[in-house]
Design a protein around this motif. Structure first.
Motif, mmCIF file in Angstrom:
data_model
loop_
_atom_site.group_PDB
_atom_site.id
_atom_site.type_symbol
_atom_site.label_atom_id
_atom_site.label_comp_id
_atom_site.label_asym_id
_atom_site.label_seq_id
_atom_site.Cartn_x
_atom_site.Cartn_y
_atom_site.Cartn_z
ATOM 1 N N ALA A 112 0.834 -1.210 0.000
ATOM 2 C CA ALA A 112 0.000 0.000 0.000
ATOM 3 C C ALA A 112 0.866 1.256 0.000
ATOM 4 C CB ALA A 112 -0.930 0.001 1.210
ATOM 5 N N GLU A 113 1.965 1.248 0.750
ATOM 6 C CA GLU A 113 2.857 2.415 0.796
ATOM 7 C C GLU A 113 3.565 2.623 -0.549
ATOM 8 O OE1 GLU A 113 3.989 2.392 5.555
ATOM 9 O OE2 GLU A 113 5.054 1.050 4.188
ATOM 10 N N ILE A 114 3.969 1.541 -1.176
ATOM 11 C CA ILE A 114 4.621 1.652 -2.483
ATOM 12 C C ILE A 114 3.619 2.121 -3.529
ATOM 13 C CG2 ILE A 114 5.805 0.366 -4.307
ATOM 14 C CD1 ILE A 114 6.956 -1.415 -1.993
ATOM 15 N N ASP A 115 2.420 1.557 -3.511
ATOM 16 C CA ASP A 115 1.373 2.025 -4.428
ATOM 17 C C ASP A 115 1.092 3.511 -4.218
ATOM 18 O OD1 ASP A 115 1.029 -0.375 -5.776
ATOM 19 O OD2 ASP A 115 -0.698 -1.013 -4.556
ATOM 20 N N ALA A 116 1.099 3.950 -2.962
ATOM 21 C CA ALA A 116 0.860 5.367 -2.658
ATOM 22 C C ALA A 116 1.954 6.248 -3.254
ATOM 23 C CB ALA A 116 0.757 5.580 -1.151
ATOM 24 N N ALA A 117 3.197 5.781 -3.283
ATOM 25 C CA ALA A 117 4.286 6.557 -3.879
ATOM 26 C C ALA A 117 4.077 6.689 -5.390
ATOM 27 C CB ALA A 117 5.632 5.894 -3.581
ATOM 28 N N PHE A 118 3.629 5.622 -6.035
ATOM 29 C CA PHE A 118 3.337 5.694 -7.469
ATOM 30 C C PHE A 118 2.172 6.634 -7.729
ATOM 31 C CE2 PHE A 118 6.185 2.193 -7.829
ATOM 32 C CZ PHE A 118 6.602 2.178 -9.151
ATOM 33 N N GLU A 119 1.147 6.544 -6.902
ATOM 34 C CA GLU A 119 -0.023 7.411 -7.041
ATOM 35 C C GLU A 119 0.362 8.874 -6.856
ATOM 36 O OE1 GLU A 119 -3.976 8.325 -7.770
ATOM 37 O OE2 GLU A 119 -3.129 6.311 -7.851
ATOM 38 N N LYS A 120 1.210 9.159 -5.872
ATOM 39 C CA LYS A 120 1.644 10.536 -5.632
ATOM 40 C C LYS A 120 2.405 11.088 -6.838
ATOM 41 C CE LYS A 120 4.370 13.481 -2.604
ATOM 42 N NZ LYS A 120 5.285 13.536 -1.462
ATOM 43 N N ALA A 121 3.330 10.303 -7.358
ATOM 44 C CA ALA A 121 4.095 10.749 -8.536
ATOM 45 C C ALA A 121 3.159 10.999 -9.713
ATOM 46 C CB ALA A 121 5.148 9.705 -8.901
ATOM 47 N N TYR A 122 2.210 10.094 -9.914
ATOM 48 C CA TYR A 122 1.267 10.248 -11.028
ATOM 49 C C TYR A 122 0.412 11.501 -10.852
ATOM 50 C CZ TYR A 122 -2.758 9.581 -14.005
ATOM 51 O OH TYR A 122 -3.763 9.790 -14.923
ATOM 52 N N ARG A 123 -0.112 11.725 -9.658
ATOM 53 C CA ARG A 123 -0.986 12.884 -9.412
ATOM 54 C C ARG A 123 -0.229 14.191 -9.638
ATOM 55 N NH1 ARG A 123 -5.451 11.366 -10.800
ATOM 56 N NH2 ARG A 123 -5.898 9.354 -9.939
ATOM 57 N N ILE A 124 1.023 14.260 -9.208
ATOM 58 C CA ILE A 124 1.828 15.465 -9.435
ATOM 59 C C ILE A 124 2.011 15.682 -10.938
ATOM 60 C CG2 ILE A 124 4.139 16.464 -9.193
ATOM 61 C CD1 ILE A 124 4.233 15.095 -6.387
ATOM 62 N N LEU A 125 2.418 14.626 -11.633
ATOM 63 C CA LEU A 125 2.627 14.744 -13.081
ATOM 64 C C LEU A 125 1.327 15.100 -13.802
ATOM 65 C CD1 LEU A 125 5.058 11.749 -13.592
ATOM 66 C CD2 LEU A 125 5.600 14.174 -13.975
ATOM 67 N N ARG A 126 0.243 14.459 -13.431
ATOM 68 C CA ARG A 126 -1.027 14.728 -14.101
ATOM 69 C C ARG A 126 -1.460 16.184 -13.885
ATOM 70 N NH1 ARG A 126 -5.859 11.243 -16.017
ATOM 71 N NH2 ARG A 126 -7.330 12.903 -16.484
ATOM 72 N N GLY A 127 -1.296 16.699 -12.676
ATOM 73 C CA GLY A 127 -1.640 18.097 -12.422
ATOM 74 C C GLY A 127 -0.825 19.040 -13.291
ATOM 75 N N ARG A 128 0.448 18.748 -13.449
ATOM 76 C CA ARG A 128 1.312 19.581 -14.288
ATOM 77 C C ARG A 128 0.925 19.456 -15.760
ATOM 78 N NH1 ARG A 128 6.978 18.125 -11.103
ATOM 79 N NH2 ARG A 128 6.378 19.193 -9.180
ATOM 80 N N ILE A 129 0.639 18.252 -16.183
ATOM 81 C CA ILE A 129 0.237 18.028 -17.582
ATOM 82 C C ILE A 129 -1.064 18.752 -17.875
ATOM 83 C CG2 ILE A 129 -0.596 16.243 -19.169
ATOM 84 C CD1 ILE A 129 1.561 14.387 -17.720
ATOM 85 N N GLU A 130 -2.027 18.673 -16.981
ATOM 86 C CA GLU A 130 -3.303 19.364 -17.184
ATOM 87 C C GLU A 130 -3.095 20.880 -17.237
ATOM 88 O OE1 GLU A 130 -5.749 17.732 -14.056
ATOM 89 O OE2 GLU A 130 -6.310 16.006 -15.301
ATOM 90 N N ALA A 131 -2.209 21.409 -16.401
ATOM 91 C CA ALA A 131 -1.910 22.848 -16.433
ATOM 92 C C ALA A 131 -1.250 23.226 -17.757
ATOM 93 C CB ALA A 131 -1.012 23.236 -15.260
ATOM 94 N N PHE A 132 -0.343 22.393 -18.236
ATOM 95 C CA PHE A 132 0.315 22.646 -19.523
ATOM 96 C C PHE A 132 -0.702 22.632 -20.655
ATOM 97 C CE2 PHE A 132 2.113 20.665 -23.359
ATOM 98 C CZ PHE A 132 2.968 21.681 -23.753
#
Length: 158
Positions: A112-132
């Protein structure tokens, strides 16, 4: 516009960004990811996360920046800093930006902790991509105006 998402291993963050940009971007914007030292595989948790998000994983693979099928207009590095990563420096006449995200492949702990790290990285990237992708088309065409916006976007979620 051709966007190169660059990292060292090209197995997690750059793959997540490539797939997300290509899923969300309008016609005329294309992303590809690569690594300076490609891992040779896409991390299974990256693939699983993209599939959960409804983003195609077809054709995704770890690849070297030595054999790009296109010339990039923009290069975005996604290497993080906590692990002392050195981002590869693309040596071409392109607009460059850094959108650093910690590498979830180095996460430890429970599943669960490792999945959360992947989810966090994805959410950060997705937010930046959506802003771009929300930037006006005329700004995307103006490199002098685009550079500060790319830099600003790279701080979202940091």
């Amino acid at each position: 516009m051709n966007i190169l998402i660059l990292c060292t291993g090209n197995s997690c963050r750059s793959i997540l960004a490539e797939a997300t940009i290509n899923a969300l971007a309008p016609e005329g914007i294309r992303a590809i990811s690569a690594g300076s030292k490609p891992a040779g595989y896409v991390h299974p948790r990256s693939l699983a996360l993209l599939e959960r998000e409804g983003i195609s994983t077809q054709g995704l693979h770890s690849k070297s920046w030595d054999n790009l099928p296109m010339t990039p207009d923009v290069v975005i590095t996604v290497c993080g800093s906590a692990a002392g990563e050195t981002c590869p420096a693309y040596l071409g006449p392109v607009l460059r930006a850094h959108w650093g995200v910690e590498d979830p492949a180095h996460a430890t702990g429970t599943d669960a902790e490792i999945d959360a790290a992947f989810e966090k990285a994805y959410r950060i990237l997705r937010g930046r991509i959506e802003a771009f992708l929300a930037l006006p088309p005329d700004l995307l065409a103006d490199k002098a105006r685009l550079k500060p916006e790319l830099d600003r976007i790279g701080l979202i979620g940091a």
